[in-house]
Design a protein around this motif. Sequence first.
Motif, PDB file in Angstrom:
ATOM      1  N   PRO A 174     -16.590 -15.624  -0.286  1.00 41.61           N
ATOM      2  CA  PRO A 174     -17.963 -15.283  -0.705  1.00 41.61           C
ATOM      3  C   PRO A 174     -18.101 -15.038  -2.202  1.00 41.61           C
ATOM      4  O   PRO A 174     -19.132 -15.375  -2.789  1.00 41.61           O
ATOM      5  CB  PRO A 174     -18.292 -14.024   0.104  1.00 41.61           C
ATOM      6  N   VAL A 175     -17.058 -14.475  -2.836  1.00 45.58           N
ATOM      7  CA  VAL A 175     -17.106 -14.260  -4.292  1.00 45.58           C
ATOM      8  C   VAL A 175     -17.095 -15.609  -5.009  1.00 45.58           C
ATOM      9  O   VAL A 175     -17.852 -15.822  -5.968  1.00 45.58           O
ATOM     10  CB  VAL A 175     -15.922 -13.393  -4.754  1.00 45.58           C
ATOM     11  N   GLU A 176     -16.269 -16.526  -4.558  1.00 44.55           N
ATOM     12  CA  GLU A 176     -16.243 -17.874  -5.131  1.00 44.55           C
ATOM     13  C   GLU A 176     -17.618 -18.532  -5.013  1.00 44.55           C
ATOM     14  O   GLU A 176     -18.119 -19.144  -5.967  1.00 44.55           O
ATOM     15  CB  GLU A 176     -15.203 -18.730  -4.397  1.00 44.55           C
ATOM     16  N   LYS A 177     -18.250 -18.402  -3.855  1.00 46.23           N
ATOM     17  CA  LYS A 177     -19.567 -18.987  -3.627  1.00 46.23           C
ATOM     18  C   LYS A 177     -20.616 -18.374  -4.556  1.00 46.23           C
ATOM     19  O   LYS A 177     -21.423 -19.092  -5.154  1.00 46.23           O
ATOM     20  CB  LYS A 177     -19.972 -18.788  -2.167  1.00 46.23           C
ATOM     21  N   LEU A 178     -20.603 -17.053  -4.694  1.00 47.84           N
ATOM     22  CA  LEU A 178     -21.569 -16.378  -5.555  1.00 47.84           C
ATOM     23  C   LEU A 178     -21.405 -16.782  -7.015  1.00 47.84           C
ATOM     24  O   LEU A 178     -22.393 -16.975  -7.742  1.00 47.84           O
ATOM     25  CB  LEU A 178     -21.426 -14.860  -5.407  1.00 47.84           C
ATOM     26  N   LEU A 179     -20.180 -16.921  -7.454  1.00 49.85           N
ATOM     27  CA  LEU A 179     -19.933 -17.326  -8.838  1.00 49.85           C
ATOM     28  C   LEU A 179     -20.439 -18.738  -9.107  1.00 49.85           C
ATOM     29  O   LEU A 179     -21.015 -19.021 -10.167  1.00 49.85           O
ATOM     30  CB  LEU A 179     -18.435 -17.237  -9.160  1.00 49.85           C
ATOM     31  N   LYS A 180     -20.251 -19.623  -8.145  1.00 50.67           N
ATOM     32  CA  LYS A 180     -20.732 -21.001  -8.297  1.00 50.67           C
ATOM     33  C   LYS A 180     -22.262 -21.032  -8.354  1.00 50.67           C
ATOM     34  O   LYS A 180     -22.848 -21.813  -9.094  1.00 50.67           O
ATOM     35  CB  LYS A 180     -20.225 -21.871  -7.146  1.00 50.67           C
ATOM     36  N   GLU A 181     -22.893 -20.168  -7.551  1.00 52.13           N
ATOM     37  CA  GLU A 181     -24.358 -20.115  -7.526  1.00 52.13           C
ATOM     38  C   GLU A 181     -24.930 -19.619  -8.855  1.00 52.13           C
ATOM     39  O   GLU A 181     -26.053 -19.975  -9.216  1.00 52.13           O
ATOM     40  CB  GLU A 181     -24.831 -19.200  -6.398  1.00 52.13           C
ATOM     41  N   HIS A 182     -24.143 -18.815  -9.570  1.00 50.06           N
ATOM     42  CA  HIS A 182     -24.619 -18.235 -10.827  1.00 50.06           C
ATOM     43  C   HIS A 182     -24.079 -18.943 -12.065  1.00 50.06           C
ATOM     44  O   HIS A 182     -24.315 -18.490 -13.185  1.00 50.06           O
ATOM     45  CB  HIS A 182     -24.261 -16.749 -10.881  1.00 50.06           C
ATOM     46  N   SER A 183     -23.352 -20.028 -11.859  1.00 51.37           N
ATOM     47  CA  SER A 183     -22.777 -20.745 -13.008  1.00 51.37           C
ATOM     48  C   SER A 183     -23.871 -21.476 -13.797  1.00 51.37           C
ATOM     49  O   SER A 183     -24.845 -21.935 -13.226  1.00 51.37           O
ATOM     50  CB  SER A 183     -21.737 -21.743 -12.523  1.00 51.37           C
TER      51      SER A 183
END
Length: 242
Positions: free
Chosen positions: A233-242
Motif C-alpha cells: 500500500p505504501v508503494e501504491k500511495l507513492l506512485k499515486e503522488h509521484s
Amino acid sequence: MKKLSLLLFTTLLLSSCASKIVDIALKKTGVLDSKVTLKTLTYKDKVIVFAEMMHLGKVEFYKDVKSKIDSLENEGYFVFYEGLYLKKSDRVIKENDTINYLKFRKILNLDPLLEYSNVKPLSEYVSKYDLIDQPDYADLGLTPENSQSVDLPVTVLINEFEKEKGSVILNDCDYKTPLGSENYTCETVNSEDKKFFLKEIVENKRNINLVDKIKTTTKKKILILYGKKHYTPVEKLLKEHS
C-alpha cells in the motif's frame, strides 16, 4: 479397542496436520526468515529502502537487520521506523495512556503492552522455532540522530475510530484485567468494527502518515523499518503522488 486406536490415530494425524499448517503459515509471513527483505522505492529525487520487519522472528533475522542498518547508515541513509520510541519501556513511561490502551485492547482483543511471544497462539511456537520479540531499536543501532518515528500514537488511532464508530465503552472486566495480562477474556467489539479499525485505522491511516513523512522530509536517502504488510500500500500511495 479399535475405536480407541482410531481415535488416537486421528488425534495424532490432526496434530501433525496442525503443525504443518503452522509451519507453512510462519514461513509465509516471514517469521522464520533468517534475513530481512529489502525493497527499493523512489519518490521524486528520494531513494527509499523498505526493510520488511517482523515483530517476532529469529535471532539471525534481527542480526541481519542490524547489519543492514549499519551498512545503509554508512551510505548516508536516515531511518524512519514503526512505533513511537527507540525503547519499548519509553512508551509506557511517556504515554501513560491507560484508557486508550484499554480501548485498543477491547477493539482488537490484542494487548498493546503484551509482547508477541506471549500472545496466543504464537506463544505456543516460540520455543519450537526459537523465536524472539523484535529487539528495541536502540539495540539495533538507532539513535535520535540517525532515525525518526513515523507512526501515530494510540490516542490518534482511537480518536479516529471513535469519530466513525462512536465511543468505545469499557466495563468492569476491562478495568479489572491489568494491561499486559495474558488472560484477557472480556467482551470485545463486534467483528465488523474490529475489521474497520484494523484496515482503515491501524493500516490505512498509518500508511498515509508514513507516505506524508516521506513526501515532506528533506532527507534524500531513507531506510524504512516497518511491517512487511505495509509495503504494497505504501508503494501504491507513492506512485499515486509521484
